[in-house]
Design a protein around this motif. Structure first.
Motif, PDB file in Angstrom:
ATOM      1  N   HIS A  92       0.817  -1.216   0.000  1.00 53.11           N
ATOM      2  CA  HIS A  92       0.000   0.000   0.000  1.00 53.11           C
ATOM      3  C   HIS A  92       0.852   1.268   0.000  1.00 53.11           C
ATOM      4  O   HIS A  92       0.481   2.269   0.624  1.00 53.11           O
ATOM      5  N   GLU A  93       2.016   1.172  -0.673  1.00 56.39           N
ATOM      6  CA  GLU A  93       2.923   2.327  -0.764  1.00 56.39           C
ATOM      7  C   GLU A  93       3.301   2.845   0.622  1.00 56.39           C
ATOM      8  O   GLU A  93       3.614   4.011   0.808  1.00 56.39           O
ATOM      9  N   TRP A  94       3.260   1.959   1.627  1.00 59.11           N
ATOM     10  CA  TRP A  94       3.564   2.301   3.016  1.00 59.11           C
ATOM     11  C   TRP A  94       2.662   3.431   3.518  1.00 59.11           C
ATOM     12  O   TRP A  94       3.083   4.315   4.258  1.00 59.11           O
ATOM     13  N   ASN A  95       1.411   3.345   3.097  1.00 59.01           N
ATOM     14  CA  ASN A  95       0.383   4.280   3.526  1.00 59.01           C
ATOM     15  C   ASN A  95      -0.694   3.487   4.255  1.00 59.01           C
ATOM     16  O   ASN A  95      -1.217   2.514   3.717  1.00 59.01           O
ATOM     17  N   ASP A  96      -1.015   3.882   5.473  1.00 62.59           N
ATOM     18  CA  ASP A  96      -1.936   3.086   6.292  1.00 62.59           C
ATOM     19  C   ASP A  96      -3.363   3.616   6.319  1.00 62.59           C
ATOM     20  O   ASP A  96      -4.153   3.236   7.191  1.00 62.59           O
ATOM     21  N   SER A  97      -3.740   4.475   5.380  1.00 59.71           N
ATOM     22  CA  SER A  97      -5.074   5.076   5.421  1.00 59.71           C
ATOM     23  C   SER A  97      -6.175   4.026   5.350  1.00 59.71           C
ATOM     24  O   SER A  97      -7.222   4.169   5.999  1.00 59.71           O
ATOM     25  N   GLY A  98      -5.951   2.971   4.583  1.00 55.33           N
ATOM     26  CA  GLY A  98      -6.953   1.907   4.497  1.00 55.33           C
ATOM     27  C   GLY A  98      -7.138   1.192   5.819  1.00 55.33           C
ATOM     28  O   GLY A  98      -8.271   0.881   6.226  1.00 55.33           O
ATOM     29  N   GLN A  99      -6.037   0.953   6.513  1.00 58.06           N
ATOM     30  CA  GLN A  99      -6.112   0.296   7.822  1.00 58.06           C
ATOM     31  C   GLN A  99      -6.760   1.209   8.856  1.00 58.06           C
ATOM     32  O   GLN A  99      -7.508   0.753   9.723  1.00 58.06           O
TER      33      GLN A  99
END
Length: 473
Positions: A92-99
């Motif tokens: 996730h491109e080291w993006n945690d917005s989904g989590q």
């Protein structure tokens, strides 16, 4: 200082912490989860998911080349840029917005910052700007902070900018050469991946390869790595490590006087608990220590403190941590609300599979899939056993799977109870064989009943029939 109160405070929002929090919320509790990095944790961004993304393309290419017809259709080699881009997508491109959105939907409050236990049921959180807040728990605090890579005390190593598994799985430029210290799962998987990506790889494994598994597993992986061009140095230790400048090569001097030079060095020699800066001394525990727990994940001597996942050192695997988390979340909610707690070995409020039914897949080429006892560990436990070995190439399904299938399967039977207690599979794509063995072991299925679990033909799962025929029942 701003203070908030919840029924449960979870420190660490990796897969384990998320599951503890989710089960507790489902049980009627209010929950805050504290995270200083990315929600989703090590597995999502620096371990399980990105590492398997790096390994899968080479495995798929190997599978195509193993069968006449598809072999002729393969006209190119691996596209390294495409592999890294796919890995980035899976991470996730080291993006945690989904989590974070998942936490919101689950009714779990996220508190960003570093959490530290500052007293009984009290967690102090310091955010990235230095602001401090205090969280208090009515019932429990669950530590789910996991582990970090162990950096051995080797002269010069710390100053040589060594990689850990984090740097290896998030790499953006594949190095021309890589030296790996260690012979465990991470070392073997990363050697497999980087050799396929084009690095010249050297493994230095003082104690051998996959030493806690059946010997034939380590031997098969060692042979395959050497066939892939990896230099495997066994039974030798590192004397010192030198790197003269940030862009210079690493020079590893071994105890036999030889040297290995490489663009980068990866340390994969073990894990340590992330408890050094958790404030354990405030409650009489030793900072940096593993947290010993009972089967409900409660820390000994405390009615309110739980430690779940790798941090308790029971089984350092994501799936086992999530299993523990489900039990812990349920039992915390049950104890908090006065619901009955079922402490039976088969109850949902306890995690007992960590004792002798832990499944694990090592995604090397060949794969290694194992669960339960090895022959050595069963004998060490004074079990009266019978060991059945079978060459997987003799199973009819193997000939349809690949033109030249090589693999091995071992079953460990408890002679006194007439049940399977251990299984190891080595070969291409054996990972999917493992859960049937896990069910047989956890369910303590008698051999007489296993005869009626008929494997489909022609599949590699027919090894189950061959094991029983060899056993003679």
């Amino acid at each position: 200082m701003h203070t908030r109160q919840y029924d449960l405070i979870v420190i660490g929002a990796g897969a384990v912490g998320e599951n503890v929090a989710d089960r507790a919320v489902r049980g009627g509790l209010s929950v805050a989860i504290v995270e200083s990095e990315l929600v989703g944790g090590e597995c999502s961004y620096w371990a399980c998911m990105p590492s398997k993304a790096l390994l899968r393309p080479a495995a798929a290419l190997r599978a195509a080349r193993d069968v006449a017809g598809s072999r002729e259709a393969v006209t190119g080699d691996l596209d390294v840029a495409a592999i890294l881009a796919r890995r980035d997508s899976i991470a996730h491109e080291w993006n945690d917005s989904g989590q974070v959105s998942w936490l919101d939907g689950a009714g779990i409050d996220l508190v960003r910052g570093h959490g530290e236990i500052s007293g009984e049921r009290v967690v102090t959180v310091t955010d990235a700007d230095g602001a401090v807040s205090e969280l208090t728990a009515r019932y429990a605090v669950a530590v789910c902070t996991g582990t970090a890579a162990l950096l051995p005390d080797i002269p010069g190593l710390a100053d040589a900018a060594p990689w850990t598994s984090r740097e290896a799985t998030s790499v953006q430029t594949v190095p021309e050469s890589l030296v790996i210290l260690g012979g465990g799962v991470v070392a073997c998987e990363m050697a497999t991946a980087f050799a396929a990506l084009g690095s010249e790889v050297t493994i230095i494994a003082r104690s051998g390869m996959l030493g806690r598994m059946e010997p034939f597993a380590g031997e098969a992986v060692t042979a395959a790595l050497r066939h892939a061009g990896v230099t495997v140095r066994l039974g030798v230790d590192v004397d010192r490590v030198d790197r003269d400048a940030p862009d210079a090569e690493v020079v590893v001097t071994l105890t036999d006087g030889s040297e290995v030079q490489a663009a980068e060095i990866l340390v994969a020699t073990g894990r340590v608990p992330r408890t050094g800066d958790l404030g354990l001394d405030a409650i009489g525990l030793e900072p940096g220590s593993w947290l010993e727990v009972d089967d409900t994940m409660r820390v000994g001597g405390f009615s309110w403190l739980y430690a779940v996942g790798d941090v308790n050192h029971r089984a350092l695997l994501t799936h086992q941590g999530k299993y523990q988390a489900r039990a812990a979340g349920d039992v915390i909610a049950a104890r908090a609300t006065g619901a009955p707690v079922d402490d039976a070995p088969w109850g949902k409020h306890v995690a007992t599979a960590d004792h002798d039914a832990v499944p694990q897949v090592t995604f090397t080429d060949p794969e290694v899939a194992s669960v339960g006892f090895t022959e050595a560990s069963a004998r060490e436990a004074d079990r009266r056993i019978r060991v059945i070995d079978y060459d997987l190439s003799w199973v009819a399904g193997a000939s349809t799977h690949a033109d030249h299938y090589e693999g091995h399967a071992r079953a460990i039977f408890d002679e006194d109870r007439g049940v399977l207690i251990g299984a190891t599979f080595v070969g291409p794509d054996v990972a999917e064989l493992l859960h049937s063995a896990t069910i047989a072991i956890v369910g303590e299925v008698p051999l007489a009943r296993l005869w009626h679990a008929v494997p489909s033909y022609p599949t590699i799962s027919e090894v189950w029939l061959r094991w029983l025929e060899e056993y003679g029942r």
